[in-house]
Enzyme design. Structure first.
Site, short mmCIF file in Angstrom:
data_model
loop_
_atom_site.label_atom_id
_atom_site.label_comp_id
_atom_site.label_asym_id
_atom_site.label_seq_id
_atom_site.Cartn_x
_atom_site.Cartn_y
_atom_site.Cartn_z
N TRP A 186 0.85 -1.18 0.00
CA TRP A 186 0.00 0.00 0.00
C TRP A 186 0.90 1.24 0.00
CZ3 TRP A 186 -1.34 3.39 4.40
CH2 TRP A 186 -2.36 4.30 4.07
N ASP A 352 -16.44 10.47 -2.98
CA ASP A 352 -15.77 9.25 -2.49
C ASP A 352 -16.51 8.72 -1.26
OD1 ASP A 352 -13.32 7.56 -1.42
OD2 ASP A 352 -12.77 8.16 -3.44
N ASP A 353 -15.81 7.96 -0.45
CA ASP A 353 -16.37 7.31 0.74
C ASP A 353 -17.08 8.33 1.64
OD1 ASP A 353 -16.80 5.48 2.70
OD2 ASP A 353 -14.70 4.95 3.00
N ARG A 429 -9.57 -2.95 8.97
CA ARG A 429 -10.27 -1.67 8.78
C ARG A 429 -11.73 -1.82 9.23
NH1 ARG A 429 -11.66 2.36 3.74
NH2 ARG A 429 -10.58 4.16 4.52
N TRP A 463 -14.93 1.50 -7.62
CA TRP A 463 -15.19 0.21 -6.99
C TRP A 463 -13.97 -0.20 -6.18
CZ3 TRP A 463 -19.14 -3.53 -9.01
CH2 TRP A 463 -19.07 -4.77 -8.38
N ASP A 464 -14.08 -0.10 -4.87
CA ASP A 464 -12.92 -0.29 -4.00
C ASP A 464 -12.91 -1.69 -3.38
OD1 ASP A 464 -10.63 0.45 -2.62
OD2 ASP A 464 -11.47 2.35 -1.92
N MET A 465 -11.79 -2.09 -2.82
CA MET A 465 -11.68 -3.34 -2.05
C MET A 465 -10.53 -3.15 -1.07
SD MET A 465 -10.23 -6.99 -2.66
CE MET A 465 -10.84 -8.49 -1.98
N ASN A 466 -10.88 -2.91 0.19
CA ASN A 466 -9.86 -2.42 1.11
C ASN A 466 -9.27 -3.43 2.09
OD1 ASN A 466 -9.19 0.30 0.50
ND2 ASN A 466 -11.30 0.85 0.99
N ASP A 536 -2.81 5.11 -3.53
CA ASP A 536 -3.25 6.15 -2.59
C ASP A 536 -2.13 7.15 -2.34
OD1 ASP A 536 -5.81 5.32 -2.25
OD2 ASP A 536 -5.53 4.41 -0.28
C1 GLA Z 1 -9.24 3.45 -0.26
C2 GLA Z 1 -9.03 4.14 -1.59
C3 GLA Z 1 -9.04 5.64 -1.38
C4 GLA Z 1 -10.37 6.04 -0.77
C5 GLA Z 1 -10.59 5.29 0.53
C6 GLA Z 1 -11.97 5.55 1.08
O1 GLA Z 1 -8.17 3.62 0.58
O2 GLA Z 1 -7.83 3.74 -2.17
O3 GLA Z 1 -8.84 6.30 -2.60
O4 GLA Z 1 -11.40 5.78 -1.68
O5 GLA Z 1 -10.44 3.89 0.36
O6 GLA Z 1 -12.22 4.88 2.24
#
Ligand code: GLA
Length: 726
Positions: A186, A352-353, A429, A463-466, A536
């Site tokens: 990351w 965003d989020d 998270r 479309w995220d995946m954290n 990021d």
């Molecule tokens: C991830 C994405 C970021 C942002 C955050 C939001 O880390 O990479 O760009 O969208 O989630 O929680």
């Protein structure tokens, strides 16, 4: 027959049972031995005629400890018999037999994804298993696209324990070679790693359930021998789940590369009449080094991978709220940002989020994909309408595979996540991973996201995946006739299916794939995503390194890059960070409410310059002339050139110049030597400069670049071929 010339296409020498896949500048060949083994014969530069190839025969046994099947270059060696080299497949038959004996049966010519394809059918000598090797040919881009399918033609279950996509062999030469891979984490994705290829096995992989950032699913092996400078073999996997690429070299310089879906915790049960298809493994050979490899993969992605409905449109300049507002998203705040963004020339505004029910920080809300009524008391539509009225598209962030324990979804369906009943559910998270392989979960997600898109005029989805998958249990799997370990594959297929269905239902919507930045970057997701959030880390200095790595396998139009407030405490000027972000699909991520009028004017200037050159960045050929790893005054230079060579843009960056050294001339590439080019710069505020030089001079003597000794100086030069009489 064997003196027939080898023209581009799929060629066949029937007499000796040899097939040649000939591209513009490369050739790949294999043949069948007397015993019906399929052996590799050549991969590299083009040969003239079949007579340049010898027939396929097993090598003589060197000793009882070096069996012939181990030293031979089989196209798809299974675990079975006297094979101790790298293996492509392992299975267990219903009677417990774990020895696979694949022999050539027939071939068929056809087409897959619009490309000419040769399908080779291998069959087990006794058991009812058919293995099809697919070889598609992208003649113009010198690429071979391979994949494999397994069909159970009997009545009993067959378990697949390794089912790689392909095996590639390099010519067995004593030439020194360098292996290049991309490694990261990351905030530091796609860092270029190089080492000499020596005897042993190199493994690059992901076991997170997604593509991952620890390695990218790409490799290149270049000749480090001055006799063959630039000869490069390269390949990449089109898969966004667990994957492995193994590169094995023997002491006698035989190198075999294999890979596909990772065999770690993998098992796929193939009942009667079932078929298992692997993802594609795309590979090529070029004589002119890494830039030539880049051009091939970028063109292939544009022509055969990316959603074709969107690929001919420019990627819009976007604004994203994340770095400005984090979770503190609400209607008036986003509206104020949208007004400022529109005044800069932004074309797509992305919230965003933080917009959905209960999402005030990362502890709650994931899974409940409807607007937060405190933040958006009138719903999302008023904001969307004002964004559209400002002339921008509207985009929104989602993370469909995830759920927070603190959510309506989890309270209703605590069994919908991967878990083992007697083990804790590890949060990361504060979130858990939904089992997208389950039909009810698929159904819920499709219905919820379909409603979100149907009820709102949304043009773009991030479309995220954290987090990775953990405790990979699927307690109900046995009742549903699934093997629990199939979840790794079913997860990725589930994500693909969901994206495909949503795209089909909302064809105008485009998708940005993200996984905490660039942890889901591959040709598999790009079949259904138009761009990727590369990292990021938006610090421009870090970005130069990340973006160079990303560009080795994925095109600039897919690489999200933002101008933000992350500029090393403002020691990096906006011009430098703008130029770095202009190397991809440009976005803005700073807090516009804090930017001065002067700063707003400068960014508006860079956005307008980007719009003048974006056809070159997004659709031209990208060549890195100087890597940021170079020590020559910390100089980096990138050139994007129109396919006809008549127009180009060159970016040059100097981070520090501690030795106060002179700049070397930049030798450009791919121009027409006989044309004269006008060379224009776009400084902010200063007067534009313009000179002319011939293509020959630009390529042979090189271009002088005017950069000052000030840290983080950079420039953009736009070249146009002049008409003969201009
Ligand atoms: C991830 C994405 C970021 C942002 C955050 C939001 O880390 O990479 O760009 O969208 O989630 O929680």
């Amino acid at each position: 027959m064997s003196s027939l010339p080898l023209n581009p296409g799929i060629q066949y020498d029937a007499e000796r049972r040899i097939w040649a896949l000939v591209t513009e500048q490369s050739m790949y060949a294999f043949g069948v031995t007397e015993e019906n083994f399929l052996l590799h014969l050549h991969w590299g530069g083009r040969l003239h005629a079949f007579s340049d190839l010898s027939a396929a025969t097993l090598p003589p046994e060197r000793s009882s400890l070096d069996p012939a099947l181990t030293s031979s270059a089989e196209e798809y060696p299974p675990f079975g018999g006297l094979r101790y080299g790298e293996l492509a497949a392992m299975v267990t038959f219903a009677d417990g037999t774990r020895d696979l004996d694949l022999r050539f049966h027939t071939v068929e010519m056809g087409e897959r994804n619009g490309l000419p394809t040769l399908t080779v059918l291998l069959q087990d000598a006794i058991y009812p298993l058919e293995v099809r090797l697919y070889y598609s040919l992208d003649v113009d881009n010198d690429l071979i696209i391979r994949s494999t399918s397994f069909s159970n033609t009997g009545l009993d279950l067959i378990a697949l324990e390794r089912a790689f996509s392909a095996m590639w062999h390099l010519p067995c030469q004593f030439a020194p070679r360098t292996l290049t891979t991309l490694a990261g984490q990351w905030l530091s994705e796609d860092q270029i790693q190089q080492r000499p290829l020596v005897a042993g096995t190199e493994l690059i992989e992901s076991r997170t359930g997604s593509t991952g950032a620890i390695h990218a699913p790409w490799f290149a092996i270049s000749s480090s021998d001055h006799e063959y400078p630039g000869e490069t073999y390269f390949g990449t996997l089109a898969w966004s789940g667990n994957w492995a690429i193994r590169i094995r070299t023997t002491i006698f310089s035989a190198t075999a590369i294999t890979g596909g879906i990772h065999d770690h915790d993998f098992r796929w049960e193939l009942p009667a009449n079932a078929v298992f298809e692997t993802p594609e493994f795309v590979a090529g050979f070029v004589q002119k080094g890494m830039n030539a490899a880049r051009h091939r993969l970028h063109r292939y992605a544009r022509e055969h991978v990316l959603p074709q409905s969107h690929v001919h449109m420019p990627r819009p300049v976007l604004y994203n709220s994340w770095e400005a507002t984090s979770f503190d998203v609400n209607e008036p705040g986003q509206r104020a940002l949208a007004e400022r963004a529109a005044s800069l020339g932004v074309e797509l505004f992305v919230v965003d989020d933080g917009w959905f029910q209960g999402r005030n920080d990362d502890h709650a809300g994931l899974g409940d994909w409807f607007h937060d009524t405190h933040k958006f008391p009138n719903g999302l539509t008023p904001l969307i309408t004002s964004v559209h009225t400002l002339g921008m598209q509207f985009g929104i962030w989602i993370e469909p595979e995830m759920v927070n324990p603190d959510s309506e979804l989890y309270r209703t369906h605590p069994d919908w996540i991967y878990h083992f009943p007697r083990r804790p559910r590890s949060e990361s998270r504060n979130q858990l991973v939904l089992n997208i392989g389950r039909e009810d979960v698929q159904h819920y997600l499709f219905e919820t996201l379909n409603t979100l898109l149907a009820e709102h005029a949304i043009d773009f989805v991030k479309w995220d995946m954290n987090r990775p998958i953990a405790e990979p249990g699927w307690p109900e799997a046995q009742q549903k006739d699934h093997e629990a370990r199939e979840l790794w594959v079913r997860h990725t297929r589930g994500v693909y299916q969901l994206m495909d269905k949503l795209r089909a239902a909302h064809p105008h919507v485009s998708i940005e794939a993200c996984s905490g930045g660039g942890s889901r970057a591959d040709l598999g997701v790009l079949k259904r995503a138009d761009q990727i959030w590369a990292s990021d880390n938006t610090n421009p200095e870090a970005r130069l390194f990340i973006q160079e790595g990303f560009s080795l396998f994925l095109p600039a139009r897919t690489m999200g890059a933002w101008i933000t407030d992350n500029r090393s405490r403002n020691t990096i000027p906006f011009s430098f960070s703008s130029h770095v972000a202009m190397l991809g699909a440009l976005g803005i991520g700073g807090n516009l409410l804090h930017w001065t009028n002067e700063e707003m004017q400068e960014i508006a200037h860079w956005i307008s310059v980007y719009k003048k050159i974006r056809h070159l960045v997004q659709d031209g050929q990208q060549s890195w002339l100087l890597s940021p790893h170079t020590h020559q005054g910390n100089l980096t230079a990138v050139q994007f050139t129109a396919l006809d060579g008549k127009e180009a843009v060159v970016f040059a960056f100097r981070r520090q110049n501690v030795f106060q050294g002179h700049l070397p001339h930049l030798r450009l590439q791919q121009l027409d030597p006989t044309s004269r080019y006008s060379i224009r710069s776009y400084p902010y505020k200063d007067r534009e400069t313009s000179t002319t030089l011939s293509g020959a001079a630009l390529q042979q003597r090189g271009l002088e670049i005017a950069l000052t000794h000030t840290p983080y100086d950079s420039t953009i030069l736009h070249l146009h071929a002049l008409q003969r009489d201009e």
